[in-house]
Design a protein around this motif. Sequence first.
Motif, short mmCIF file in Angstrom:
data_model
loop_
_atom_site.label_atom_id
_atom_site.label_comp_id
_atom_site.label_asym_id
_atom_site.label_seq_id
_atom_site.Cartn_x
_atom_site.Cartn_y
_atom_site.Cartn_z
N THR A 1 52.03 41.49 48.83
CA THR A 1 51.98 40.88 50.28
C THR A 1 50.58 41.54 50.47
N LEU A 2 50.02 41.55 51.86
CA LEU A 2 48.69 41.97 52.29
C LEU A 2 49.00 43.77 52.29
N ALA A 3 50.13 44.07 52.77
CA ALA A 3 50.39 45.61 52.62
C ALA A 3 50.35 46.10 51.31
N ASP A 4 50.63 45.30 50.24
CA ASP A 4 50.76 45.77 48.92
C ASP A 4 49.38 45.85 48.28
N LEU A 5 48.57 44.99 48.74
CA LEU A 5 47.11 45.12 48.39
C LEU A 5 46.26 46.19 48.83
N LYS A 6 46.72 46.58 50.14
CA LYS A 6 46.26 47.66 50.72
C LYS A 6 46.59 49.17 50.15
N LYS A 7 47.61 49.09 49.32
CA LYS A 7 47.86 50.25 48.54
C LYS A 7 47.05 50.47 47.40
N PHE A 8 46.35 49.42 46.91
CA PHE A 8 45.28 49.51 45.81
C PHE A 8 43.96 50.42 46.27
N PRO A 9 43.26 50.99 45.56
CA PRO A 9 41.97 51.67 45.74
C PRO A 9 41.07 50.55 46.54
N ALA A 10 40.70 50.80 48.04
CA ALA A 10 39.89 49.86 48.44
C ALA A 10 38.54 50.21 48.09
N VAL A 11 37.69 49.07 47.90
CA VAL A 11 36.16 48.77 47.66
C VAL A 11 35.51 48.11 48.66
N ALA B 1 23.16 27.54 54.39
CA ALA B 1 24.39 27.73 54.00
C ALA B 1 24.62 28.91 53.08
N ILE B 2 24.11 30.01 53.64
CA ILE B 2 24.20 31.20 53.17
C ILE B 2 24.43 32.39 54.29
N GLY B 3 25.03 33.35 53.80
CA GLY B 3 25.52 34.60 54.75
C GLY B 3 25.77 35.66 53.79
N THR B 4 25.20 37.26 54.45
CA THR B 4 25.47 38.14 53.78
C THR B 4 26.45 39.11 54.59
N ALA B 5 27.52 39.42 54.13
CA ALA B 5 28.47 40.45 54.65
C ALA B 5 28.85 41.73 53.91
N ARG B 6 29.56 42.65 54.76
CA ARG B 6 29.89 43.84 54.03
C ARG B 6 31.52 43.58 53.91
N TRP B 7 31.82 43.27 52.56
CA TRP B 7 33.26 43.00 52.38
C TRP B 7 34.23 44.05 51.76
N ARG B 8 35.36 44.05 52.18
CA ARG B 8 36.23 45.24 51.89
C ARG B 8 37.52 44.77 51.36
N GLY B 9 37.97 45.36 50.27
CA GLY B 9 39.19 44.60 49.67
C GLY B 9 39.60 45.63 48.55
N VAL B 10 40.33 44.67 47.35
CA VAL B 10 40.78 45.46 46.22
C VAL B 10 40.05 44.80 45.11
N ARG B 11 39.66 45.60 44.17
CA ARG B 11 39.18 45.00 42.64
C ARG B 11 40.26 43.82 42.10
#
Length: 420
Positions: A132-142, A175-185
Motif C-alpha cells: 500500500t502507499l503506507a507500506d511504501l512510506k515505511k521505506f527510507p525516503a529519497v 514536453a519537458i519539466g523538472t521537479a523535485r521528486w520524493r519516494g522510495v528506491r
Amino acid sequence: MPTSPTPESAYDRRRLHQWLAGEARADGVSRRDLLRLVAAAGLATAAAPAFAAPAAAATSPGIVKALPDDRFTVRGTNAETKFAALAGTGYHTPVDHFFVRNHTSTPVLDAADWALTVHGDGLTRAAPAEFTLADLKKFPAVTRTAFVECAGNGRSFFTTQQGQTVSGTAWTLGAIGTARWRGVRLADVLRRVGLARDAVDVLPRGLDSDYVTADGTDLGRVRRPLPVSKALDDVLLAYEMNGEPLPYDHGFPVRVLVPNWIGIASIKWVGDIEVSAQPLYSPWNTDFYRLFGSAHPDGGSAPLTRQTVKSAWELPWDAALGAGAVHRLTGRSWSGAGAVVRVDVSTDGGTRWRRARLHDAPRRAGWVRWSTDWRPSAPGGYTLLARATDSTGRTQPDTTVPNTQGYLFDAVVRHPVRAV
C-alpha cells in the motif's frame, strides 16, 4: 562525438536481437501483431500531418488540471508547456506549468484503494507481494531532482527546419519539466520481495485505460520494461512532486521515475511491476520508442533509453523586442547523457557565437538556466540559436538524423524574433 558502447547499449542490442529472433516474450501482443504495427508505424508517416495547428483551451477532456492559454498548448490528450511561461519560475517547474503526456486519459484514483503488486519469475518467491502507499512510506525516503521529457519533444522541427514528414504529436520544446521528486528506491522494494539472480527485466504497468490504436488494436495498459541494472540504479517509486502529493495528471498516487531516460519509461499511476527472468517486450519498446527509417537498421534501432541534449529560449515564437534597447534573454538546456557544462548562443542566425552565462551548477538529470544580453541594432527579423554541450562532450548538431516517428530531435533550434 563518438563514444564507446556502454553496457546499457550492449544490453539493448542484445534485447533487439532476442526479439527479432523470437526468443523473447512480448507481453500481451502477438509477435505477428507487433510486426504489423511496426510496419504500420512506418507507412503511416507518409500521410500523417507533421505539425497540426495548436488548439488553445482552458481545459481538455482527459486532463484534470486547468490549462490556461498563457501556459499551455493543448495537443489532443496532451498539454505542452509554453516555454516562455517558464521565465522566472525558478529551477523546479511548478505543477501548474508542468506538461502532460497521456496515452488515454488521467485516471482519478483513491490512494486508500491503491496497492502495488510485484510479481514474476524473476523473484525468489512464488507469491506476489503487495504494498500500500503506507507500506511504501515505511521505506527510507529519497528526494531527487530530475527532468521528465517526452521522447518526441521537438518533433515538429523535423518538418519546420528539416522538411521531413514524421508521425506523432507535434511538440515544439515544451514536453519537458523538472521537479523535485520524493519516494522510495525501486531497488529497495525489489530487494525486499527477493530479487532472483537470473532476473533481467522489470516491467511497470500503469493503471490508465487500455490504449487502442487508430486501427482498433487494443495494446492494453501502458507498460515498458527496464533492465534490472537500471532498476537497481537510480529509479524511484515517487509519491511526491515539489513537496506535495503527486497531482492526478502526474501519476497520483505513485509513479515510476527513471532519471535521464525518455519519458515513457517513467510510468504514471503504476499498479503492478513484473520481474522477469527473460527479456520482456511491449508495444512501447517495439513498435514505439525505437528509431525506424532509411538511416536506421531494417528492424529498427534498439529500444530508446537516454534522452538527448537540447536548448530552448524562454521567449514566444516571433517575439517582438525593442530595437536599440538591451534585452536580457533567458533559456534552459539539458541532456540525458550528462550535465550541461556550456551553452553558446547566436543572435544573428549562426554567424557569430558567444558563451551564455550559466546560472546553475551542472547537474546530472537536471537542466541549467542561462542568459545573454542582446541589443538589436535595427528593426527587422533575427534568428536566435542556442547550442549546449554536456559533460560527456556531446554538443547539439546542426541537424538531426531523421526517423519516421520523430523521436530525439536534438539539433539547434532556429528561434525567430522581431526587432521593432
